[in-house]
Enzyme design. Structure first.
Site, PDB file in Angstrom:
ATOM      1  CB  CYS A 134      42.262  31.430  43.634  1.00 30.90           C
ATOM      2  SG  CYS A 134      40.724  32.273  44.007  1.00 30.90           S
ATOM      3  CB  CYS A 137      42.112  34.957  44.992  1.00 26.37           C
ATOM      4  SG  CYS A 137      41.127  33.571  45.517  1.00 26.37           S
ATOM      5  CG  ASP A 138      45.814  35.315  43.337  1.00 28.28           C
ATOM      6  OD1 ASP A 138      45.578  36.075  44.296  1.00 28.28           O
ATOM      7  OD2 ASP A 138      46.282  34.176  43.472  1.00 28.28           O
TER       8      ASP A 138
END
Ligand code: NAP
Length: 307
Positions: A134, A137-138
């Site tokens: 992701c 997200c990261d």
């Protein structure tokens, strides 16, 4: 039929399912939640979460623990079992599972999805330590670093464009010379000067000691092998919704996601879908939590017989 009849049965103990249980319990409903692995879902594999409101940075394990603690402190019953289907029994719904059957007035499916994996032995070892599924997200963890993205679809190229704006360099590794992604997405990426391409290439190795330091690729046309130094590898080779068990009771789309809108209602009255398992634009923790609240509120009304 099982002895206990719950107001609401929730399948899946990730962010969507646990949030749904909090809303349903606070509405005074009896709630059973089935989980087949570990509470928290995908975030339990994430090193850090920086985009959940209220937390600058929290480990995925701690956030999972907090979600689970809140759900059980409010009286959610939990059981480790794997749902295999849902049957209608008169006014009730029965969730069939590996170890038993569970009956309720309404069901919320919040089973999430799995990301297709590379199949390399080292992949699991580096999840949260360089391997991610992701970019939204990261990505911020790899600011000013070199990363690689595996895949040639819209997700991979969209991720690569997103990462190119914050990372030092992005290497796209794709097994063909043509991209599956839309032309507009390809063109947008081609406009980025810090993106390199390894086409007709397969990922052969994920290397590092405690965290990822490089990946190996092999060109399947020329046979050339390379080691590319990177701190992050974003695997974007497709997603696998886990909805096969429900295909006979609710409608799925062509990719296997449960057809449900923002109200989380499926094609079957009394069955709701929340989080990554349903058709939606943005699959994130906050949208999973939002779905949990919406699905639970509508499931409570259904269980009360007011709709
Ligand atoms: P996808 O379209 O199925 O693309 C997966 C990519 O991974 C393909 O390039 C495929 O290669 C490659 N791949 C599959 N298995 C592989 C393996 N084992 N090893 C190496 N490479 C592998 O998946 P997606 O990109 O996640 O998109 C899913 C759906 O969501 C698509 O319909 C997509 O259009 C849509 N989506 C839309 C948007 C948007 O509109 N903004 C954004 C993201 C996703 P091949 O091409 O060679 O098969």
């Amino acid at each position: 039929m099982s002895e206990n009849i719950y107001d609401i049965i929730i399948i899946g103990g990730g962010c969507a399912g646990l949030t749904a249980s909090v809303y349903a319990r606070r509405a005074g409903k009896t709630v059973l939640l089935l989980e087949n692995n570990s509470f928290g879902g995908q975030i339990s594999l994430s090193d850090g979460v920086e985009n959940f409101p209220g937390f600058m940075n929290i480990s995925g394990v701690e956030l999972s623990d907090r979600l689970h603690t809140q759900a059980t402190a409010l009286g959610t019953e939990t059981v480790f079992d794997t749902a295999t289907g849902i049957k209608e029994s008169g006014a009730y719904k029965t969730v069939t599972a590996e170890y038993g059957e569970y009956t309720g007035r309404a069901v919320i499916i919040a089973g999430g999805l799995r990301h297709r994996k590379t199949g390399l032995a080292e992949e699991d070892k580096f999840i949260g330590k360089g391997v991610s599924y992701c970019a939204v997200c990261d990505g911020a963890f790899y600011k000013n670093k070199g990363v690689a993205v595996l895949g040639g679809g819209n997700t991979a190229l969209g991720d690569a464009a997103f990462l190119a704006d914050m990372c030092e360099s992005v290497t796209v590794i794709h097994r063909r010379s043509e991209f599956r992604a839309d032309k507009s997405t390809v063109l947008k990426l081609k406009g980025k000067s810090n993106v390199n391409y390894e086409l007709d290439s397969v990922l052969t190795a994920i290397n590092g000691e405690n965290s990822l330091t490089s990946v190996g690729v092999e060109n399947t046309v020329t046979g050339e092998k390379k080691e590319i130094p990177v701190s992050g590898l974003f695997v974007a080779i497709g997603q696998l919704p886990q909805n096969g068990a429900y295909k006979d009771i609710v409608e799925l789309d062509e990719y296997g996601y449960i057809k449900a809108g923002e109200d989380c209602r499926t094609s079957r009255a009394g069955i709701f879908a929340a989080g990554d398992c349903r058709t939606k634009e943005l699959r994130q923790l906050v949208t999973a939590a939002a779905d949990g609240a919406v699905a639970a509120t509508n499931a409570c009304s259904y269980a009360d017989g007011v709709e």
